[in-house]
Design a protein around this motif. Structure first.
Motif, PDB file in Angstrom:
ATOM      1  N   GLN A 199       0.844  -1.636  -0.154  1.00 50.87           N
ATOM      2  CA  GLN A 199      -0.109   0.139   0.380  1.00 50.87           C
ATOM      3  C   GLN A 199       0.716   1.329   0.135  1.00 50.87           C
ATOM      4  N   GLY A 200       0.454   1.854  -0.805  1.00 51.61           N
ATOM      5  CA  GLY A 200       1.679   3.658  -0.901  1.00 51.61           C
ATOM      6  C   GLY A 200       2.711   3.117  -2.106  1.00 51.61           C
ATOM      7  N   GLN A 201       2.951   2.080  -2.224  1.00 53.06           N
ATOM      8  CA  GLN A 201       3.964   2.078  -2.935  1.00 53.06           C
ATOM      9  C   GLN A 201       4.165   2.963  -4.365  1.00 53.06           C
ATOM     10  N   HIS A 202       5.176   3.671  -5.158  1.00 57.49           N
ATOM     11  CA  HIS A 202       4.719   3.640  -6.071  1.00 57.49           C
ATOM     12  C   HIS A 202       5.744   2.975  -7.053  1.00 57.49           C
ATOM     13  N   VAL A 203       5.140   2.536  -7.938  1.00 55.40           N
ATOM     14  CA  VAL A 203       5.087   1.907  -8.740  1.00 55.40           C
ATOM     15  C   VAL A 203       4.698   2.167 -10.658  1.00 55.40           C
TER      16      VAL A 203
END
Length: 451
Positions: free
Chosen positions: A81-85
Motif C-alpha cells: 500500500q502506497g508504493q510507487h510503481v
C-alpha cells in the motif's frame, strides 16, 4: 440563411447494456496501444485466485487495475500500500460492472525502474553511434609516466588506488583531480576534469573511479555528457567504478574497464617486483655478454700479436714484391711492344690492300668481267629472239590464207560489197564475182546455181 435539417430516421439501433460495454471494451483495447503508467498503489487486494487487484492513483486521479496470476508471478517484489510503481499495461473495460480499468502486463518499482530504462535507452543509443566499438579503444602505455586520477579526494576508492600504486610502482607520479562522484554537480565536474587533463599535457593515462553504491549513487557515470567526454578524450581512460557487479555507461565507453578501483590501479601499472626481477635477469645477461665479448677481444688481440712481424721483415718482403712487380712490368711491356708491331704490320697489309691503284685494278677487272657477261647475255637473248621469230614465221605461214590458195583453193568475193561468198544463196545467175587464186585473180560470172 437557410438551415438544412438532417433527414428523420425511423429505424433506431438499440444496444443492450452488455452490447454497449462489449463495444466500448473493444474500442478501448483496439485504439489504445500497450503503454507505461506510473502512480501510487492503493486498495491492494490479493485473493486466493492469485490475481492482483489494486488502484493506481496520483494527486489528481485514480484508475482501477488488474494483474493476472500468469503475469504477476514474474514480479520480483510484493506490492505494498502506497508504493510507487511503474506499469506496462493495456486499457480495457470490465463488462460486468462497466468499470474502466487497465490490465497490467509488467510491474516494477518506479525509482530504479525509471533509471534502468534510461540506462538501457542511453546504452542502446550510444552503441548505435559506435561509442562502444573496439576500433575506437586506445591502448594503455606499458609504463605510464604520469597518472591522472579523477575521483573524490575523500572517498575510500582513492585510498585503495594510491595504496595499490605505491605498492606496485611507487616511482610513477600520480595527480588526483578532485570531483564530486555523485549528485547533480558530479557529471559536469567529471567532464571538466577530463577536458582539463587533456589540455594540460601532464598525463599519458587517466583513471576514472569511485567506490560502490546504488544505481542512483553511480548515476553520474551514466550521464551522456560523461560518456561523450570519455569518447572524445585523446588520453586513454580506465574506468574503475563501483563493485565487480556494477556496470555503468562509462565502463562501456572507456578504453579499459576494471571491476574495482583497486583492480584498475593494478591494470594501470606493472608490478615493480616483476620489473626488478627482470632487471636482475638483464644484469646477469649483460655481465655474461660482457665477459663473452672480453674473451672474444682477448682472442682477437692474441691473434693480432701473432700476426705482428718486425718492420725489417716487412721491408724485405715489400722489396722482393717490388722486384717481382718490376719483372712483371718489363715482361708486360715486351708483350705490349710485340702486340703493337703485329698490329702495325696487319694495318700496313690492309693499307696496301686498299691502295687506290690496287682498287682501280680490281674495279677494271670487275668491269671487264661484267662486259664479258653482258656480251654473252646479249648473244643468248638474240638467239632466243631468232628462235622465237622463226617459230612465229612458221606459225604465220601455217595460218596464211595464201598458203591455202596454193593448194588449189580460191577466194570468191562480191566486187561491190567485198564480202566473201560462202553460200550459194548469196548470188544469182548472171552475177559477176571476183576469184582470188594463189597467183593473181580473175572475174567470173554465175551461169547457174546448184543446190
Amino acid at each position: 440563411m437557410t438551415t438544412t435539417l438532417p433527414p428523420k430516421t425511423t429505424d433506431r439501433e438499440i444496444f443492450s447494456v452488455s452490447q454497449l460495454n462489449r463495444q466500448a471494451r473493444q474500442l478501448l483495447e483496439t485504439h489504445l496501444p500497450l503503454l507505461w503508467v506510473e502512480g501510487e498503489l492503493s486498495n491492494v487486494s490479493t485473493p486466493s485466485s492469485g490475481h492482483w487487484y489494486f488502484t493506481l492513483k496520483d494527486d489528481q486521479a485514480q484508475v482501477r487495475c488488474c494483474m493476472f496470476r500468469n503475469r504477476n508471478m514474474l514480479v520480483r517484489f510484493k506490492p505494498q500500500q502506497g508504493q510507487h510503481v511503474l506499469l506496462r499495461a493495456r486499457v480495457s473495460l470490465y463488462e460486468g460492472r462497466g468499470d474502466y480499468q487497465i490490465i497490467a502486463e509488467h510491474m516494477e518499482e518506479a525509482g530504479s525502474g525509471a533509471l534502468q530504462r534510461a540506462f538501457d535507452e542511453l546504452k542502446h543509443k550510444l552503441a548505435q553511434e559506435g561509442l562502444f566499438n573496439e576500433a575506437h579503444k586506445k591502448a594503455l602505455p606499458p609504463l605510464p609516466k604520469h597518472i591522472g586520477v579523477i575521483t573524490s579526494p575523500t572517498g575510500a576508492a582513492i585510498r585503495d588506488v594510491l595504496s595499490v600504486l605505491e605498492r606496485r610502482f611507487p616511482s610513477i607520479p600520480v595527480t588526483v583531480i578532485p570531483v564530486a562522484v555523485q549528485g547533480k554537480e558530479s557529471a559536469p565536474q567529471i567532464v571538466k576534469a577530463i577536458e582539463l587533463a587533456n589540455r594540460c599535457g601532464l598525463f599519458d593515462v587517466l583513471l576514472l573511479t569511485r567506490g560502490g553504491g546504488s544505481m542512483e549513487d553511480l548515476w553520474s557515470f551514466n550521464e551522456e555528457i560523461v560518456a561523450r567526454a570519455i569518447f572524445n578524450s585523446a588520453l586513454p581512460i580506465v574506468s574503475g567504478v563501483g563493485h565487480e557487479v556494477d556496470f555503468t555507461i562509462a565502463d562501456f565507453v572507456a578504453d579499459l574497464r576494471a571491476p574495482t578501483p583497486s583492480a584498475a590501479a593494478e591494470l594501470l601499472v606493472p608490478d615493480g617486483d616483476d620489473w626488478l626481477d627482470k632487471f636482475i635477469g638483464f644484469e646477469v645477461l649483460l655481465e655474461e655478454a660482457m665477459l663473452r665479448r672480453l674473451q672474444q677481444w682477448q682472442k682477437h688481440l692474441h691473434n693480432l700479436r701473432q700476426r705482428l712481424r718486425h718492420p725489417r721483415e716487412r721491408l724485405e718482403q715489400q722489396a722482393q714484391r717490388l722486384d717481382n712487380l718490376e719483372l712483371r712490368l718489363k715482361n708486360h711491356l715486351k708483350h705490349l711492344l710485340v702486340d703493337c708491331k703485329n698490329r702495325l704490320q696487319q694495318l700496313q697489309i690492309r693499307q696496301q690492300a686498299h691502295h687506290p691503284q690496287v682498287r682501280l685494278q680490281q674495279l677494271n677487272e670487275r668491269i671487264a668481267a661484267y662486259a664479258q657477261r653482258l656480251q654473252k647475255a646479249q648473244y643468248r637473248i638474240i638467239e632466243r629472239k631468232k628462235q622465237a621469230h622463226g617459230e612465229a614465221v612458221r606459225l604465220l605461214n601455217t595460218l596464211n590464207p595464201l598458203s591455202t590458195l596454193e593448194r588449189g583453193y580460191a577466194l570468191v568475193t562480191d566486187p561491190q560489197t567485198q564480202k566473201v561468198i560462202t553460200h550459194s544463196d548469196q548470188v544469182m545467175p548472171g552475177t559477176t564475182l571476183n576469184a582470188r587464186v594463189a597467183q593473181g585473180e580473175f572475174v567470173c560470172r554465175v551461169e547457174s546455181i546448184r543446190k
